[in-house]
Design an enzyme around this catalytic site. Structure first.
Site, PDB file in Angstrom:
ATOM      1  N   HIS A 110       0.839  -1.202   0.000  1.00 39.94           N
ATOM      2  CA  HIS A 110       0.000   0.000   0.000  1.00 39.94           C
ATOM      3  C   HIS A 110       0.878   1.258   0.000  1.00 39.94           C
ATOM      4  O   HIS A 110       0.603   2.235  -0.703  1.00 39.94           O
ATOM      5  CB  HIS A 110      -0.914  -0.024   1.225  1.00 39.94           C
ATOM      6  CG  HIS A 110      -1.851   1.136   1.311  1.00 39.94           C
ATOM      7  ND1 HIS A 110      -2.393   1.582   2.488  1.00 39.94           N
ATOM      8  CD2 HIS A 110      -2.338   1.962   0.361  1.00 39.94           C
ATOM      9  CE1 HIS A 110      -3.168   2.619   2.262  1.00 39.94           C
ATOM     10  NE2 HIS A 110      -3.152   2.872   0.980  1.00 39.94           N
ATOM     11  N   GLU A 113       2.264   1.871  -3.390  1.00 31.88           N
ATOM     12  CA  GLU A 113       1.230   2.506  -4.232  1.00 31.88           C
ATOM     13  C   GLU A 113       1.267   4.026  -4.063  1.00 31.88           C
ATOM     14  O   GLU A 113       1.237   4.785  -5.035  1.00 31.88           O
ATOM     15  CB  GLU A 113      -0.146   1.949  -3.867  1.00 31.88           C
ATOM     16  CG  GLU A 113      -1.327   2.682  -4.485  1.00 31.88           C
ATOM     17  CD  GLU A 113      -2.489   2.860  -3.512  1.00 31.88           C
ATOM     18  OE1 GLU A 113      -2.904   4.019  -3.294  1.00 31.88           O
ATOM     19  OE2 GLU A 113      -2.969   1.848  -2.972  1.00 31.88           O
ATOM     20  N   GLU A 184       4.518  10.648   3.115  1.00 25.95           N
ATOM     21  CA  GLU A 184       3.558   9.651   2.643  1.00 25.95           C
ATOM     22  C   GLU A 184       3.257   8.596   3.710  1.00 25.95           C
ATOM     23  O   GLU A 184       2.183   8.001   3.705  1.00 25.95           O
ATOM     24  CB  GLU A 184       4.040   9.006   1.345  1.00 25.95           C
ATOM     25  CG  GLU A 184       3.824   9.890   0.137  1.00 25.95           C
ATOM     26  CD  GLU A 184       2.400  10.443   0.039  1.00 25.95           C
ATOM     27  OE1 GLU A 184       1.441   9.664  -0.054  1.00 25.95           O
ATOM     28  OE2 GLU A 184       2.247  11.681   0.068  1.00 25.95           O
TER      29      GLU A 184
END
Length: 1008
Positions: A110, A113, A184
């Site tokens: 994830h 991504e 992030e």
């Protein structure tokens, strides 16, 4: 440039009504691409070479609005108006997901991504991709499943090549910048915090946590700050892990690409070869079923403490991986029977016992439910209080029905019904937005053979009763997992355990062996349980009514064909989509349905009991793809029937007959009252919906508070409802819309069904409830501060609402257009500043609001990290900086935003349902401007940058002559609401009592 491995233009089976062309392309590096030429995405420029030239357009060329309704290809001409067109789109599925996470860095797939959005060698700026899409009427997203990750975007049609250029670099040369990783990680953490109080996510994680050790499901798939930072703390180099995962798993053989554009297939192929041949080669993806591995310990009951007021029973059985059996769909056959709601069904039986209010069954569409390890068939039953007390008897009833299925031979006629419905849905499939369709096809490429990429989800080709029997063998208590989600949870029990990632409390209990034995082979089979009857709602007439109706200008928009005191009906025959479907929507104004708090609650009760009474017939129609919704909208009942038109008049007549003669039953009253009590208690559990609720509570003159409604509900009796129903039904007024495959005569006959079936008098116009919205004085700043409803909810929300003007008068269209253009310009900078750079929270948005014809503008941020006072300060700082942003906007960028928005306004609706929704909103708002998007597009052509700046200087900027604000602050459990006092030092006026505030306020006149 590398040569294509192979191509095929004829292999993919498509619907006879599908005008698109499909080409399968297999690149030498292993990547498979499906190229889709859609003739309705008319490419303005057919350039082989694009580079920076994609920023330039022929300013003098406009479009002629010819053939817009009948789908013929528009022609390029000088002058005229633009036709409705579609956007282009693309999606890439990569065959790696969270099952590939290393145990010491859970959530890595994830996180990867997220990192691919953060720049590439070719386009190093972090927000280059999003900025490009935003400027050109586009948007993007991505999601990580268990065994694949999907990236997708849409964009204005002539900028597809430029978007693909930036998109392809995700899979060629991402930078994975060290400096972007910390930010992030916070984004991943904020995303996780959004679902921290979600019952469904908590249950999913508990099932993963208690899964067999060593199973790929036994992990934390979301990832959060703790899982990723702990990985770094234990000596793992997270960037190296990401790059290693990327280098190992992101290769051509694992990739399925879909591109949907208006260019000829040869041009789309050329772009694909140019951009995606650079992806490194790799072995073809292996999606074959994996070694059988047990998921869960058998004989266990897991009790999970719920966040919401629910009692939900989940029964799960693992079936073998059925990827290769999609032509036979045994799991869908069993889901149809176990999830049926008609007479003789399991739900019908449980409702008669007073144990359940709803039930669903089947294999979900998510990656964990349909993995290469197993299919998970889940039955979820919403229990009543009585059902909770008799939960083992409920499971016993489930096994009685399973015994019935095992004793009955699989029925070919049932399969044939599903087959007919599936083929009908394939033949007359409603188009999806291009972005959604691209994702759908890319996912299908992973699981279906190449020729079935489009039709695989619809077809039931092979009747295999032995396979059904084989699948049914897995429905036994030794292969069953039982989860019970409820607020009725013994927190004091010594057996309470804590799931480590969500912190949810649960108890693991052994199910008595005697019960398991009784379920294995039930002694009796209740006579009330039996297979469903044949479905009378499956359509047989697919004749198109427009076949002999030439297109004419009068048919462009709905027109009023019945205008009587009792009923007003709008009508439009479909001339665009050519499918045997119709959508018929009705607003029924009732007498005094919203005139008091008690009446509002009684109206809710009446609507819910009516739906309960109709459930069997509505369910049968639903299976045959003719759906109904019944809702309460203020003082009105909204009834929508939508789907295949053949049996629609029969269904409507059935509904209205029940409506007219409805007499509630005591036992159902108690069950539905309990359901409504639970619904009221669960309102506002999510902070975002809570903030919207609080904004509307302030803005609307009459707004019955849900907590007050709950208090009234507890006092209401069956007699109160019986007395109330004849009163609200004594006077009615209906306004409706018939749109789709119906002739004018059929639509008029529908209006006659209302007049002949309903015996009510006409509700006078002055007795119909009209919404009035508060008029906040210029230069005022009001704030409403409240705590979250759920004491464990960490997220805070700030919603700052700027009223603009009432949506009325000749300037209204221009004002809406300017507001939308302002939104288009600032949307990406707002997201980039407040989320990407400042990391305030995962959810950051800004957009217009239309509240009962009151135009406004809203900024919203949800954060688990910062308090509302701080969030407000950062939103204010961004808004104050917009003056510089707008002043510095160069003409080329402004023009891109304006032309992108014009394209949005003129984008063709993908299906009849979308178009009906647009028409219906005009009727509900009493605006009746059915061509509103076109009119706004025309206004946009004359709007200059100075107009947007003037709008900002008038309504948003501080100080501005007409600037006024309503801020809603929802304080999460870790935020101190005492901080709210600081705002009063910053010229904010607190709204402590909403009713008192309204008493001293003025309101706009009602226009809808």
């Amino acid at each position: 440039m590398a040569a294509a491995g192979s191509r095929d233009d004829e292999l993919v089976i498509k619907s006879p009504n599908d005008q698109r062309s499909y080409r399968l392309l297999r690149l030498a590096n292993g990547l498979s691409a499906l190229l889709v030429h859609d003739p309705e995405i008319y490419a303005e420029e057919m350039q082989e070479e694009e580079g920076e030239d994609d920023e330039e357009k022929d300013e003098d060329v406009e479009w002629e609005e010819e053939g817009e309704e009948n789908g013929s290809e528009p022609k390029k001409v000088k002058g005229g108006a633009e036709p409705l067109v579609k956007k282009a789109a693309a999606a890439m599925c990569v065959g790696i997901g969270s099952f590939a996470d290393p145990p010491k860095a859970q959530g890595l797939a994830h996180f990867l991504e997220h990192m691919l959005f953060m720049g590439s060698s070719e386009f190093p700026d972090e927000n280059e991709y999003d900025s490009y899409l935003s400027k050109h009427g586009g948007a993007s997203n991505a999601f990580t499943e268990t065994e694949y990750t999907c990236y997708h975007f849409e964009v204005k049609r002539e900028y597809l090549k430029g978007a693909l250029d930036r998109f392809s670099q995700f899979f060629v040369s991402p930078l994975v910048k060290e400096e972007a990783m910390d930010r992030e990680i916070l984004a991943v953490d904020s995303e996780f915090n959004q679902v921290l109080q979600s019952d469904s996510c908590r249950l999913s994680q508990l099932q993963s946590h208690t899964c067999s050790q060593g199973h790929p499901l036994n992990r934390f798939t979301w990832g959060n700050k703790k899982s990723l930072v702990d990985a770094m703390g234990s000596g793992i180099n997270l960037r190296e892990e990401i790059l290693q995962m990327y280098m190992k798993k992101y290769h051509g053989g694992a990739m399925k690409l879909v591109i949907i554009g208006g260019e000829p297939l040869d041009i789309l192929e050329g772009w694909t070869m140019e951009l995606f041949s650079k992806v490194k080669a790799g072995p073809l993806l292996d999606m074959t079923p994996k070694t059988d591995m047990p998921f869960w310990k058998s004989g266990k009951l897991y009790k999970l403490e719920a966040v919401r007021d629910v009692h939900s029973l989940y029964l799960s059985w693992t079936l073998p991986c059925l990827h290769k059996e999609y032509m036979k769909k045994p799991e869908d056959y069993l889901a149809h029977l176990l999830g049926h709601e008609g007479k003789g069904s399991l739900l019908y039986f449980l409702k008669a016992k007073g144990w359940a209010s709803s039930l669903s069954a089947g294999v979900g569409s998510g990656g964990s439910e349909r993995s290469s390890y197993a299919y998970i068939f889940e039955m979820s039953i919403h229990l009543t209080d009585s059902g909770l007390k008799n939960v083992f008897e409920v499971i016993g009833a489930v096994y009685q029905y399973i015994k019935l299925l095992k004793q009955s031979e699989p029925q070919e006629w049932i399969f044939k019904e599903l087959q007919d419905i599936g083929y009908m849905e394939f033949r007359f499939a409603e188009e999806q937005p291009p972005d959604d369709y691209a994702v759908n096809l890319a996912e299908n490429m992973l699981f279906y053979s190449e020729k079935h990429i489009v039709c695989g989800e619809y077809i039931y080709e092979d009747w295999d009763p032995e396979l059904v029997k084989h699948a049914l063998c897995f429905f036994n208590p030794d292969n069953m997992r039982v989860d019970l989600l409820s607020r009725s949870f013994d927190k004091q029990s010594e057996a309470v355990q804590c799931e480590p990632w969500f912190g949810s409390q649960y108890i693991e209990e052994d199910i008595p062996s005697s019960l398991i034995e009784s379920w294995r082979n039930p002694v009796r089979l209740d006579a009330d349980l039996h297979l469903p009857r044949k479905n009378e709602f499956i359509p047989g007439d697919f004749t198109l009514r427009n076949i002999n109706s030439p297109r004419c200008s009068s048919e462009d928009n709905p027109r009023c064909i019945v205008d009587e005191p009792f009923i007003k009906l709008w009508y439009k025959m479909d001339m665009t989509f050519n499918v045997p479907r119709a959508n018929t929507y009705f607003l029924i104004s009732v007498r005094d349905g919203y005139s008091s708090l008690e009446n509002a609650v009684l109206t809710d009760l009446f609507a819910n009991l009516l739906k309960d009474e109709l459930n069997e017939v509505l369910y049968q129609a639903y299976v045959a793809k003719l759906e109904t919704t019944i809702s309460v909208i203020g003082s009105k009942l909204e009834i929508k029937l939508f789907g295949y038109n053949d049996k629609l008049p029969i269904l409507l007549s059935n509904i209205l007959s029940t409506f007219q003669s409805f007499s509630p039953k005591t036992d159902r009253f108690e069950v539905i009252k309990e359901d409504l009590e639970r619904a009221y208690k669960n309102t506002n559990m999510k902070p975002m919906s809570h903030s919207s609720y609080l904004r509307l509570q302030v803005l609307r003159e009459i707004f019955w508070d849900v907590d007050e409604k709950l208090g009234i509900l507890m006092k209401l009796t069956f007699t109160d409802l019986v007395t109330f129903i004849p009163k609200i039904l004594s006077q009615l007024h209906i306004e409706g819309l018939c749109h789709g495959n119906l002739s004018e005569e059929e639509a008029i006959n529908i209006s006659k069904v209302f007049r002949t079936t309903l015996s009510a008098q006409t509700l006078p116009e002055e007795a119909r409830h009209g919404e009035r919205v508060i008029c906040i004085p210029n230069c005022e700043n009001f704030v409403r501060s409240v705590r979250v409803k759920n004491d464990l909810e960490e997220n805070s929300v700030v919603e700052v609402y700027y009223p603009v003007e009432q949506d009325i008068g000749k300037e209204a269209t221009r004002l809406r257009a300017i507001t939308d253009l302002f939104s288009s310009i600032i949307e990406e900078p707002c997201f980039d500043q407040l989320r990407t750079k400042e990391q305030l929270g995962y959810t950051v948005d800004s957009s217009p609001r239309m509240t009962y014809r009151m135009l406004g503008y809203c900024f919203r941020v949800m954060s688990s990290k910062y308090s509302p006072v701080y969030l407000q300060s950062r939103i204010d700082n961004f808004i104050n900086g917009l003056s510089t942003l707008l002043d510095g906007l160069d003409d080329e960028t402004f023009e891109h935003h304006r032309s992108g928005l014009i394209a949005d306004k003129l984008e063709k609706e993908p299906s009849l349902s979308y178009q009906t929704g647009d028409y219906w909103s005009q009727i509900v708002d009493k605006r009746y401007m059915f061509d509103m998007p076109k009119m706004e597009a025309e206004e946009l052509r004359t709007i200059k940058k100075a107009d947007v700046i003037a709008w900002y200087d008038t309504y948003i900027r501080s100080p501005a002559p007409k600037r006024r604000r309503l801020a809603i602050h929802v304080y999460g459990c870790n935020a101190d609401i005492a901080e709210a006092a600081k705002l009063q030092e910053q010229f904010w006026t607190a709204i402590d009592n909403v009713q008192s505030f309204k008493v001293s306020s003025q309101f706009y006149s009602s226009i809808c």
